[in-house]
Motif scaffolding. Structure first.
Motif, PDB file in Angstrom:
ATOM      1  N   UNK A 140     -54.091  23.750  46.417  1.00  0.00           N
ATOM      2  CA  UNK A 140     -53.896  24.872  46.998  1.00  0.00           C
ATOM      3  C   UNK A 140     -52.719  25.473  46.509  1.00  0.00           C
ATOM      4  N   UNK A 141     -52.712  27.094  45.727  1.00  0.00           N
ATOM      5  CA  UNK A 141     -52.099  27.654  45.072  1.00  0.00           C
ATOM      6  C   UNK A 141     -52.211  28.812  45.057  1.00  0.00           C
ATOM      7  N   UNK A 142     -51.185  29.451  45.453  1.00  0.00           N
ATOM      8  CA  UNK A 142     -50.840  31.159  45.455  1.00  0.00           C
ATOM      9  C   UNK A 142     -51.153  31.802  44.091  1.00  0.00           C
ATOM     10  N   UNK A 143     -52.002  32.040  43.658  1.00  0.00           N
ATOM     11  CA  UNK A 143     -52.292  33.342  42.397  1.00  0.00           C
ATOM     12  C   UNK A 143     -52.314  34.779  43.138  1.00  0.00           C
ATOM     13  N   UNK A 144     -52.488  35.567  41.946  1.00  0.00           N
ATOM     14  CA  UNK A 144     -52.391  36.790  42.248  1.00  0.00           C
ATOM     15  C   UNK A 144     -53.991  37.494  42.288  1.00  0.00           C
TER      16      UNK A 144
END
Length: 376
Positions: free
Chosen positions: A25-29
């Motif tokens: 789980x990652x924050x990406x654009x």
């Protein structure tokens, strides 16, 4: 272009990385729509157990990547040349990428195109895969980008969960079309308690089936399938109830022949491995057809002469086309088909790896599962 809101700069996504055995789980654009693209706020994303196996085999050509080829949600932005009327619409995405011009694309066989790949999934074609390079990210995220020509508005009576799973329903339609079930319509479905099995049971009555024989490991799980068949007569064959040596002694063939003395007019075979495929084939009636969509690597042990004498047809097929998804959407919109009961499991995005484990180990009964990226 219809612009995104200013607070849509980044999003949470489940990302596949090279060599990883789980998604991260990652924050990406948030994806930026191109000229012919739409941006979808994802409400439901389907998951398939084979995704991680394909990742291990190197079928995901652009990593890291956001998987998830089954996408439904609301269009929130459109590129300058995209269909602006889609903004605000409830939609599903057809994930199959293809060139649109080759003989396969022009004859309702897009899955055979050299450019074949799937949004949020694997690449299968042998071409340049230029569309896949742009659209390899999928729906296990808060937002997803797709070309407007692969977006289908959902009928008002179809929810996002079923919308996300139209692809699997259409895979079953493709298998049923290939079976071309003749009279008297005796259909065997193997691995019947899985995603493709349950979808096929629900759709079988629309494609010539007049009675069903359902094959799977457990009688308890098989019994739960009866309501999906509607008014079609159903017989159940539980592998756990066959003789312990059924794999060597042709026990499945014998049992199917007991249930269907005249043989099966068609078999939809979803066994992923083992001797069941060959034994189901030998239960076919004269002139019967076996359609395989399970990925079973065990060789078939019959001669061409035997197939000739029995006039058997053996069909291998994979995935679906727009005509198949159109057929599903039409059935759903008309009210003749209701697939809500197939969605047995729901997960927030934070639990996507648990969802994949549940799908793989099948420790609990599961037909279709969806992830809701908007839930905590």
């Amino acid at each position: 272009m219809t612009h995104k809101d200013s607070n849509m700069s980044d999003m949470l996504a489940a990302r596949a990385h090279q060599g990883a055995t789980e998604l991260r789980l990652e924050r990406v654009p948030v994806p930026e729509p191109g000229a012919r693209d739409v941006l979808i706020k994802v409400a439901s994303a389907g998951i398939a157990p084979g995704m991680m196996k394909l990742l291990e085999r190197g079928r995901f050509k652009h990593l890291p990547s956001t998987p998830g080829h089954e996408i439904a949600g609301v269009v929130v932005a459109a590129g300058r040349e995209a269909d602006a009327s889609l903004v605000g619409r409830r939609v599903r995405v057809h994930p199959m990428l293809s060139c649109g011009d080759c003989v396969y694309c022009r004859t309702d066989r897009q899955q055979l195109c050299a450019e074949t790949a799937m949004i949020g999934h694997a690449a299968f074609g042998t071409g340049k895969l230029e569309l896949y390079a742009r659209y390899h990210d999928g729906g296990l995220a808060e937002y997803a980008r797709a070309p407007d020509w692969l977006v289908d508005p959902l009928p008002d009576n179809v929810g996002f969960d079923v919308g996300a799973k139209v692809h699997d329903l259409a895979n079953a339609v493709r298998a049923l079309k290939c079976a071309a079930i003749p009279e008297p319509g005796r259909l065997v479905i193997t691995a019947a308690t899985g995603t493709m099995g349950t979808a096929s049971i629900l759709l079988a009555r629309f494609y010539g089936a007049r009675s069903l024989v359902l094959v799977a490991r457990s009688r308890e799980r098989l019994e739960a399938l009866r309501p999906l068949a509607g008014d079609l007569p159903v017989e159940l064959v539980a592998l756990d109830e066959l003789a312990p040596d059924w794999a060597e002694s042709q026990g499945l063939t014998r049992r199917l022949r007991e249930v269907l003395p005249g043989g099966a007019d068609a078999v939809l075979d979803y066994f992923p491995g083992g001797p069941g495929t060959m034994q189901a084939l030998r239960a076919l009636a004269l002139g019967g057809t076996l359609v395989h969509m399970g990925g079973n690597a065990v060789p078939l042990s019959l001669t061409v002469a035997e197939a000739m004498q029995m006039c058997w047809t053996i069909v291998g097929t994979r995935a679906c086309t727009r005509s198949d998804t159109d057929a599903v959407l039409e059935l759903l919109a008309s009210g003749r088909l209701n697939a809500d009961a197939l969605i047995t499991h729901h997960f927030p995005l934070a639990e996507v790896n648990r969802a994949l484990r549940v799908m793989l180990d099948r420790s609990e009964p599961i037909w279709m599962a969806v992830v809701h990226p908007g839930q905590g």
